[in-house]
Every structure is written in structure tokens, then in C-alpha cells.
Design a protein around this motif. Sequence first.
Motif, short mmCIF file in Angstrom:
data_model
loop_
_atom_site.label_atom_id
_atom_site.label_comp_id
_atom_site.label_asym_id
_atom_site.label_seq_id
_atom_site.Cartn_x
_atom_site.Cartn_y
_atom_site.Cartn_z
N SER A 1 5.89 -42.56 -10.46
CA SER A 1 7.18 -42.00 -10.79
C SER A 1 8.04 -41.58 -10.14
O SER A 1 8.42 -41.70 -9.38
N ASN A 2 8.93 -40.72 -11.85
CA ASN A 2 10.20 -40.28 -10.36
C ASN A 2 9.79 -39.74 -9.53
O ASN A 2 8.49 -38.37 -9.50
N PRO A 3 10.54 -39.09 -8.19
CA PRO A 3 9.73 -38.56 -7.45
C PRO A 3 9.82 -36.52 -7.69
O PRO A 3 9.25 -35.74 -7.93
N ASP A 4 11.09 -36.54 -9.02
CA ASP A 4 11.10 -35.28 -10.06
C ASP A 4 10.24 -35.02 -11.00
O ASP A 4 9.80 -33.63 -10.80
N GLU A 5 8.76 -35.40 -10.46
CA GLU A 5 7.76 -35.44 -11.12
C GLU A 5 6.45 -35.08 -10.52
O GLU A 5 5.62 -35.58 -11.12
N MET A 6 6.54 -34.68 -9.69
CA MET A 6 5.95 -35.28 -8.65
C MET A 6 5.22 -33.69 -8.33
O MET A 6 3.94 -33.12 -7.47
N ASN A 7 6.26 -32.37 -8.29
CA ASN A 7 5.43 -31.29 -7.89
C ASN A 7 3.86 -30.71 -8.89
O ASN A 7 3.36 -29.76 -8.24
N ASP A 8 4.11 -31.12 -9.75
CA ASP A 8 2.26 -30.15 -10.65
C ASP A 8 1.40 -30.91 -9.32
O ASP A 8 0.41 -30.34 -9.94
N LEU A 9 1.38 -31.82 -9.43
CA LEU A 9 0.47 -32.45 -8.56
C LEU A 9 0.47 -32.48 -7.05
O LEU A 9 -0.07 -32.13 -6.11
N LEU A 10 1.91 -32.01 -6.46
CA LEU A 10 2.03 -31.47 -5.10
C LEU A 10 1.14 -30.08 -4.95
O LEU A 10 1.56 -29.80 -3.69
N TRP A 11 1.61 -29.23 -5.67
CA TRP A 11 1.26 -27.40 -5.58
C TRP A 11 0.09 -27.98 -5.32
O TRP A 11 -0.84 -27.05 -4.21
N PRO A 12 -1.20 -28.46 -5.95
CA PRO A 12 -2.67 -27.79 -5.46
C PRO A 12 -2.91 -29.32 -4.34
O PRO A 12 -3.54 -28.68 -3.06
N LEU A 13 -1.93 -29.93 -4.23
CA LEU A 13 -2.29 -31.14 -2.89
C LEU A 13 -2.32 -30.44 -1.65
O LEU A 13 -3.26 -29.85 0.00
N ILE A 14 -1.07 -29.66 -1.66
CA ILE A 14 -0.85 -28.70 -0.43
C ILE A 14 -1.51 -27.30 -0.61
O ILE A 14 -1.66 -26.55 0.45
N CYS A 15 -1.81 -26.55 -1.50
CA CYS A 15 -2.59 -24.94 -2.20
C CYS A 15 -3.18 -25.43 -2.29
O CYS A 15 -3.99 -24.04 -2.50
N TYR A 16 -4.46 -26.25 -2.40
CA TYR A 16 -5.86 -26.19 -2.44
C TYR A 16 -6.73 -26.28 -1.02
O TYR A 16 -6.99 -26.80 -0.58
N PRO A 17 -7.32 -25.37 -1.05
CA PRO A 17 -8.50 -24.93 -0.03
C PRO A 17 -9.88 -25.84 -0.17
O PRO A 17 -10.58 -25.42 -1.21
N PRO A 18 -9.71 -27.01 0.80
CA PRO A 18 -11.27 -26.98 0.38
C PRO A 18 -12.26 -26.44 0.49
O PRO A 18 -12.68 -25.51 1.58
N LYS A 19 -13.43 -26.23 -0.14
CA LYS A 19 -14.90 -25.40 0.19
C LYS A 19 -16.09 -26.67 0.90
O LYS A 19 -16.09 -27.52 0.11
N MET A 20 -16.71 -25.85 1.61
CA MET A 20 -18.26 -26.20 2.12
C MET A 20 -19.26 -26.01 2.55
O MET A 20 -19.43 -24.03 2.18
N PRO A 21 -20.68 -26.38 2.10
CA PRO A 21 -21.34 -25.02 1.30
C PRO A 21 -21.85 -24.03 2.46
O PRO A 21 -21.85 -24.94 3.63
N LEU A 22 -22.48 -23.58 2.49
CA LEU A 22 -23.00 -22.86 3.33
C LEU A 22 -24.16 -23.82 4.00
O LEU A 22 -25.86 -23.66 3.59
N ARG A 23 -24.66 -23.01 5.14
CA ARG A 23 -25.96 -23.51 5.67
C ARG A 23 -27.26 -22.68 6.07
O ARG A 23 -27.03 -21.42 5.63
N LEU A 24 -28.07 -23.29 6.03
CA LEU A 24 -28.66 -22.32 6.44
C LEU A 24 -28.93 -20.79 7.33
O LEU A 24 -28.89 -19.54 6.63
N GLN A 25 -28.25 -21.35 8.74
CA GLN A 25 -27.82 -20.06 9.38
C GLN A 25 -27.27 -19.08 9.20
O GLN A 25 -26.96 -17.85 9.08
N GLN A 26 -25.98 -19.48 9.05
CA GLN A 26 -24.64 -19.12 7.45
C GLN A 26 -25.23 -18.15 6.82
O GLN A 26 -25.30 -17.19 5.98
N GLU A 27 -26.58 -18.26 5.35
CA GLU A 27 -26.91 -17.97 4.65
C GLU A 27 -27.42 -16.70 5.34
O GLU A 27 -27.51 -15.44 4.68
N GLN A 28 -28.27 -16.76 5.70
CA GLN A 28 -29.41 -15.73 6.74
C GLN A 28 -28.31 -14.62 7.19
O GLN A 28 -27.88 -13.86 7.53
N LEU A 29 -26.76 -15.22 8.30
CA LEU A 29 -26.07 -14.36 8.96
C LEU A 29 -25.50 -13.35 7.34
O LEU A 29 -25.18 -11.50 7.37
#
Length: 290
Positions: free
Chosen positions: A18-46
Motif C-alpha cells: 500500500s501507499n503510505p497515504d492509505e494506511m490510516n484505516d488500519l493504524l487506528w485499530p493498531l493504536i487504539c484497540y486494547p486487547p482483552k483477557m478473560p477473567l480468572r476464577l479468583q477475579q470472578e469471585q472478587l
Amino acid sequence: MKKLKQIIQDVKARVAQSNPDEMNDLLWPLICYPPKMPLRLQQEQLLADAEKFSVVVPDPYFTQQQLNINAFKWGNGKNKVLITHGWGSKAADFDGLITALLTNTDLQIVALDAPACGSSDGELSNLLLFVNATKAVIAASGKPDIAIGHSFGAMTNVKALSELNVTPTLLISIAPFILLQENFIKNMTAAGVSPMAQQNFLEDFKARYGICPSYYNMSDLYIFDTDLDHWLAYDEQDMMLPDVYLQDFLKEHPSIKTKNYSGAGHERIIKSAALTNDVAEQVRVALADK
């Protein structure tokens, strides 16, 4: 984490064709997507033991909708403790620290799942959403006597408390973000994004938000007086946040007390038994002197 890996793969695939001018649509998710991890058992209880409440914050940046932000309370003490998690984290990740602090019956502990994190609404997020959510939780639960933040949450606390003109009895920052733009650049470079495409993204950020990401520099955001009791924990081997940034910040603010947890790791530091004990002691001493 699976979605974040796919985002990175998509960016790397686009870089090659791709041309560098066409990258922004993918760079926003790269920068702004926070990954999610599932709760562990002790966290669910908390969380099951918590008093739950929610606040609503507008999201003018991604969804253009109102987001429900979930928050949690433990304890009924007169002294409020606010805990703000980092990027891709959640309130329950402080399970060990929250459990330790609950042995102090003088405390009420409040923690939130920031936008797009944990159980709260949203898929993409940014510092402004973190800050607005934290301010809304403070408005709903009361001003904190003690504010604890990890990584992105430490910068969030500094910005949110400053905007609210709230000075806590004790501020605790754990492996704090110092320079936001440099983190953006690091993530884009790791994905193979060209300097030109990176610059295009930074300019698009300014166009959308009316401000450069370089504005989010802890040294500039930090406006507290030197008499604030601020304790900062870090790891000089932190692979996420270069120690040189932190040391430059500390030189500008020598009143901040620090402790080095060498080798603890950026994410794992909040699980450190040594850190948990030290935070509990810092809280005890601060309230004893109150």
C-alpha cells in the motif's frame, strides 16, 4: 489477544503493498484497540463480592455513542481509594492488591473498567476516553483520598485529577506512561510501518482531536505541587516503557519518591507480592499522617 494479532498481521500485509497515504484505516485499530483477557476464577469471585455501579460517557471518537462504563466498590471505610488500570487491562487485574488493601477496614476501594476494557462498552479507546471515564467515576463515587494507577492508568490519573482540581492525600503511580507519542511510534515501527505512514497517522490524530499526541507528555501534564505525597514504582528493565523517559521525568520532579522493582516486568509488576506489601504500607502511613 487474537484480534490484536490479526490487526498486526493486517498492518504488516498492507505495508508491503500500500501507499503510505492509505494506511490510516488500519493504524487506528493498531493504536487504539486494547486487547482483552478473560477473567480468572479468583477475579470472578472478587467482582462477585463487589458493589457494582455504572456511569455513562460519550464517545465522540469512534462509536459516536454513549458508553456504559462499569465500576466496582469494595469496603465501607471513610477513606476512598481509586484504582485505575492500564491499557488492555481491567479492574480485576488488581485482585491481589485489592484483596490486600481490604484488610484495612478504613478503606473503600473503587476501580473501573475503562472504555473498551474489561466489561465496559467500546472496542477502540484512547487517553481522552480513559480520562473522561475516570472523572465520571469520581463524580459518582466521591473524591479519592488515595489514587493508584498502573501504566496508562497512571497518566490517566494525573490528567483526570488535574482537570478536576483534586489533590489526593497519596498518589501512587506504577510503571507510568511518560510519552504517549513515542509509544505510538514504537508500536507502528514494530509492525513495519514506514516513517511516512507514521507521520500521516500523527497528522490525522491532530486533525481529529485538534491536538498533537506529543501533548500527552507526563512532564507537561503533571502540575501538582511539590508537597503532594507521590510514590512511584518502576522497573528499570521495563521493556514496554524505556527507563530513560522515566528518569528524565523524575529529574524534573525530584519530590516524587520512587522504588525500583528490577525485573518485575511492565505488566506483572502489579502482581508482585513485594509491590503489594509496599503499596499497603504506603497507604497505611499516608492515612496515619492524615
